[in-house]
Design a protein around this motif. Structure first.
Motif, PDB file in Angstrom:
ATOM      1  N   VAL A 281       0.848  -1.191   0.000  1.00  0.00           N
ATOM      2  CA  VAL A 281       0.000   0.000   0.000  1.00  0.00           C
ATOM      3  C   VAL A 281       0.886   1.244   0.000  1.00  0.00           C
ATOM      4  N   SER A 282       0.367   2.297  -0.579  1.00  0.00           N
ATOM      5  CA  SER A 282       1.057   3.585  -0.571  1.00  0.00           C
ATOM      6  C   SER A 282       0.611   4.393   0.638  1.00  0.00           C
ATOM      7  N   LEU A 283       1.549   5.120   1.210  1.00  0.00           N
ATOM      8  CA  LEU A 283       1.277   5.966   2.369  1.00  0.00           C
ATOM      9  C   LEU A 283       1.252   7.420   1.931  1.00  0.00           C
ATOM     10  N   PHE A 284       0.279   8.156   2.431  1.00  0.00           N
ATOM     11  CA  PHE A 284       0.122   9.561   2.059  1.00  0.00           C
ATOM     12  C   PHE A 284      -0.001  10.418   3.310  1.00  0.00           C
ATOM     13  N   LYS A 285       0.777  11.484   3.328  1.00  0.00           N
ATOM     14  CA  LYS A 285       0.643  12.464   4.401  1.00  0.00           C
ATOM     15  C   LYS A 285      -0.632  13.243   4.152  1.00  0.00           C
ATOM     16  N   ALA A 286      -1.541  13.175   5.101  1.00  0.00           N
ATOM     17  CA  ALA A 286      -2.842  13.815   4.921  1.00  0.00           C
ATOM     18  C   ALA A 286      -2.686  15.318   4.750  1.00  0.00           C
ATOM     19  N   GLY A 287      -3.348  15.864   3.720  1.00  0.00           N
ATOM     20  CA  GLY A 287      -3.260  17.298   3.467  1.00  0.00           C
ATOM     21  C   GLY A 287      -3.892  18.121   4.582  1.00  0.00           C
ATOM     22  N   GLU A 288      -3.237  19.185   4.962  1.00  0.00           N
ATOM     23  CA  GLU A 288      -3.763  20.059   6.022  1.00  0.00           C
ATOM     24  C   GLU A 288      -4.917  20.909   5.502  1.00  0.00           C
ATOM     25  N   THR A 289      -5.794  21.260   6.413  1.00  0.00           N
ATOM     26  CA  THR A 289      -6.856  22.209   6.098  1.00  0.00           C
ATOM     27  C   THR A 289      -6.434  23.578   6.617  1.00  0.00           C
ATOM     28  N   VAL A 290      -6.306  24.534   5.697  1.00  0.00           N
ATOM     29  CA  VAL A 290      -5.816  25.867   6.058  1.00  0.00           C
ATOM     30  C   VAL A 290      -6.834  26.925   5.657  1.00  0.00           C
ATOM     31  N   ARG A 291      -6.735  28.064   6.283  1.00  0.00           N
ATOM     32  CA  ARG A 291      -7.626  29.181   5.929  1.00  0.00           C
ATOM     33  C   ARG A 291      -7.083  29.903   4.710  1.00  0.00           C
ATOM     34  N   ASP A 292      -7.983  30.209   3.782  1.00  0.00           N
ATOM     35  CA  ASP A 292      -7.615  30.983   2.604  1.00  0.00           C
ATOM     36  C   ASP A 292      -7.484  32.448   3.034  1.00  0.00           C
ATOM     37  N   GLN A 293      -6.254  32.925   3.141  1.00  0.00           N
ATOM     38  CA  GLN A 293      -6.017  34.278   3.637  1.00  0.00           C
ATOM     39  C   GLN A 293      -6.187  35.347   2.568  1.00  0.00           C
ATOM     40  N   VAL A 294      -6.411  34.892   1.320  1.00  0.00           N
ATOM     41  CA  VAL A 294      -6.573  35.870   0.243  1.00  0.00           C
ATOM     42  C   VAL A 294      -7.995  36.405   0.212  1.00  0.00           C
ATOM     43  N   THR A 295      -8.963  35.537   0.493  1.00  0.00           N
ATOM     44  CA  THR A 295     -10.351  35.987   0.469  1.00  0.00           C
ATOM     45  C   THR A 295     -10.667  36.790   1.728  1.00  0.00           C
ATOM     46  N   SER A 296     -11.737  37.511   1.671  1.00  0.00           N
ATOM     47  CA  SER A 296     -12.153  38.318   2.821  1.00  0.00           C
ATOM     48  C   SER A 296     -12.936  37.489   3.834  1.00  0.00           C
ATOM     49  N   ASP A 297     -13.353  36.288   3.404  1.00  0.00           N
ATOM     50  CA  ASP A 297     -14.124  35.418   4.297  1.00  0.00           C
ATOM     51  C   ASP A 297     -13.175  34.661   5.213  1.00  0.00           C
ATOM     52  N   ARG A 298     -13.173  35.006   6.484  1.00  0.00           N
ATOM     53  CA  ARG A 298     -12.232  34.373   7.408  1.00  0.00           C
ATOM     54  C   ARG A 298     -12.612  32.926   7.715  1.00  0.00           C
ATOM     55  N   PHE A 299     -13.805  32.503   7.272  1.00  0.00           N
ATOM     56  CA  PHE A 299     -14.223  31.121   7.475  1.00  0.00           C
ATOM     57  C   PHE A 299     -13.957  30.253   6.238  1.00  0.00           C
ATOM     58  N   ASP A 300     -13.425  30.865   5.186  1.00  0.00           N
ATOM     59  CA  ASP A 300     -13.158  30.126   3.953  1.00  0.00           C
ATOM     60  C   ASP A 300     -11.877  29.300   4.131  1.00  0.00           C
ATOM     61  N   LYS A 301     -12.001  27.956   4.072  1.00  0.00           N
ATOM     62  CA  LYS A 301     -10.860  27.073   4.260  1.00  0.00           C
ATOM     63  C   LYS A 301     -10.697  26.139   3.071  1.00  0.00           C
ATOM     64  N   VAL A 302      -9.485  25.656   2.898  1.00  0.00           N
ATOM     65  CA  VAL A 302      -9.187  24.751   1.802  1.00  0.00           C
ATOM     66  C   VAL A 302      -8.298  23.626   2.337  1.00  0.00           C
ATOM     67  N   THR A 303      -8.566  22.412   1.857  1.00  0.00           N
ATOM     68  CA  THR A 303      -7.749  21.265   2.255  1.00  0.00           C
ATOM     69  C   THR A 303      -6.700  20.996   1.179  1.00  0.00           C
ATOM     70  N   LEU A 304      -5.435  20.963   1.575  1.00  0.00           N
ATOM     71  CA  LEU A 304      -4.341  20.746   0.643  1.00  0.00           C
ATOM     72  C   LEU A 304      -4.320  19.279   0.196  1.00  0.00           C
ATOM     73  N   PRO A 305      -3.770  19.018  -0.990  1.00  0.00           N
ATOM     74  CA  PRO A 305      -3.724  17.631  -1.492  1.00  0.00           C
ATOM     75  C   PRO A 305      -2.883  16.740  -0.571  1.00  0.00           C
ATOM     76  N   ASP A 306      -3.246  15.466  -0.539  1.00  0.00           N
ATOM     77  CA  ASP A 306      -2.423  14.495   0.183  1.00  0.00           C
ATOM     78  C   ASP A 306      -1.080  14.362  -0.518  1.00  0.00           C
ATOM     79  N   GLU A 307      -0.024  14.182   0.268  1.00  0.00           N
ATOM     80  CA  GLU A 307       1.329  14.090  -0.277  1.00  0.00           C
ATOM     81  C   GLU A 307       1.852  12.667  -0.119  1.00  0.00           C
TER      82      GLU A 307
END
Length: 343
Positions: A281-307
């Protein structure tokens, strides 16, 4: 151990439609290699292939022969080309096994293992995963003969719940960590930590028990489970699961926080998921969920791809979990990182 086999062996790299064309040779592959004691199938596979778990896709043998896939010290593997196709030819001693089947009776040494037994040996026979009811219902040590808090090899202890006869053998276990599925919360089992072996000296309530071997201190409360002969597979091919799997690393042995090469991990995947010994099996570092600091919505978050972080080979299975050894780590691997089918 010397064993006698009557083998008919057909070994070849074949260019089959679709999937076979995707099997990539190692750019630095040798043209010839003689198998030596201490070699492993994984290492030899890596000499010829970019991805060792593709070995079964290129290893073609006569299915009518018992254990035809085993490779022995002294075997010679030669990479040749026929009609532009790479072919791995196996020479055993002075006899060459070609595409035309021929039965030969040979004296063979012990076959080379898939991976080093020293890395996984302690996890093959004694450590196990059991349900809570197994430990709760098992006989338990209630006291030592001389009121010690801990006991060892040669000591005598007393146990309650023993229904076996004098001379019967047990393994001594201690309840360990609870295995929970991090996504569903399902209880997958309990780790049973092996602490030693014991023999019933005298029946009764409590029974008198001799500790014949211990690898750590035996304590009051440790459980007795009947000794059993495990039937796990010792010789297996590294290969990707035939089905898609998705899971996580739920435990790491040795109490480390980050996992490296040749360390043992526990996966929340087991027999019920269709897995078998040898699956990679392949192992993947789970992508972090971070806040999108570019948008004005402080609740807007994005999950980074698994590595992608490495590969692991499953070598022992239980119903809901499995033990795997990390064969390659390209980046730090952590608890709860993701597990997927090796491509």
């Amino acid at each position: 151990m010397i064993r006698r086999f009557c083998l008919t062996i057909l070994v070849a790299f074949l260019s089959l439609p679709l999937w076979a064309n995707q099997v990539a040779l190692n750019p630095d592959h040798p043209d010839r290699y003689v198998v030596k004691k201490g070699d492993t199938l994984w290492d030899i596979s890596g000499m010829f292939l970019q991805y060792p778990w593709h070995w079964p896709e290129i290893w073609q043998v006569n299915p009518q022969v018992e254990n035809p896939h085993l490779i022995y010290p002294g075997d010679e593997l030669t990479l040749v080309y026929r009609d532009g196709r790479p072919v791995l030819q196996l020479n055993r001693g002075k006899q060459t096994f070609k595409l035309s089947p021929e039965a030969r009776e040979l004296i063979l040494e012990k076959p080379i293992p898939t991976i080093s037994m020293s890395d996984i040996g302690p996890f093959l026979s004694k450590p196990k995963v059991v349900g809570a009811e197994v430990l709760d219902q098992a006989p338990y040590i209630v006291a030592s003969a001389d009121e010690r808090l801990i006991s060892g090899t040669g000591d005598q202890v007393y146990a309650r719940g023993v229904t076996s006869d004098v001379g019967d053998n047990y393994s001594v276990f201690r309840g360990g960590k609870k295995y929970l599925d991090p996504d569903s919360g399902e209880l997958l089992g309990y780790e049973a930590i092996y602490t030693g072996d014991a023999t019933i000296r005298q029946t009764g309530d409590p029974a008198t028990v001799d500790l014949t071997y211990t690898n750590r201190e035996v304590q009051v409360g440790d459980r007795l489970l009947e000794s059993e002969i495990d039937d796990f597979e010792m010789n297996f091919f590294p290969r990707s699961p035939e089905m898609r799997v998705n899971g996580r690393i739920i435990s790491v042995f040795d109490g480390v926080s980050q996992v490296g090469q040749y360390q043992i991990v526990v996966l929340n995947l087991g027999l019920r998921d269709g897995l078998e010994p040898g699956h990679v099996v392949s192992l993947f570092k789970a992508g972090e969920t971070v806040r999108d600091q570019v948008t004005s919505d402080r609740f807007d978050k994005v999950t980074l791809p698994d590595e992608h972080a490495g590969e692991a080979l499953i070598f022992r299975l239980f119903d809901k979990v499995s033990y795997a050894i990390v064969m390659k780590a390209t980046t730090a691997i952590n608890l709860y990182d993701k597990v997927k089918s090796a491509e």
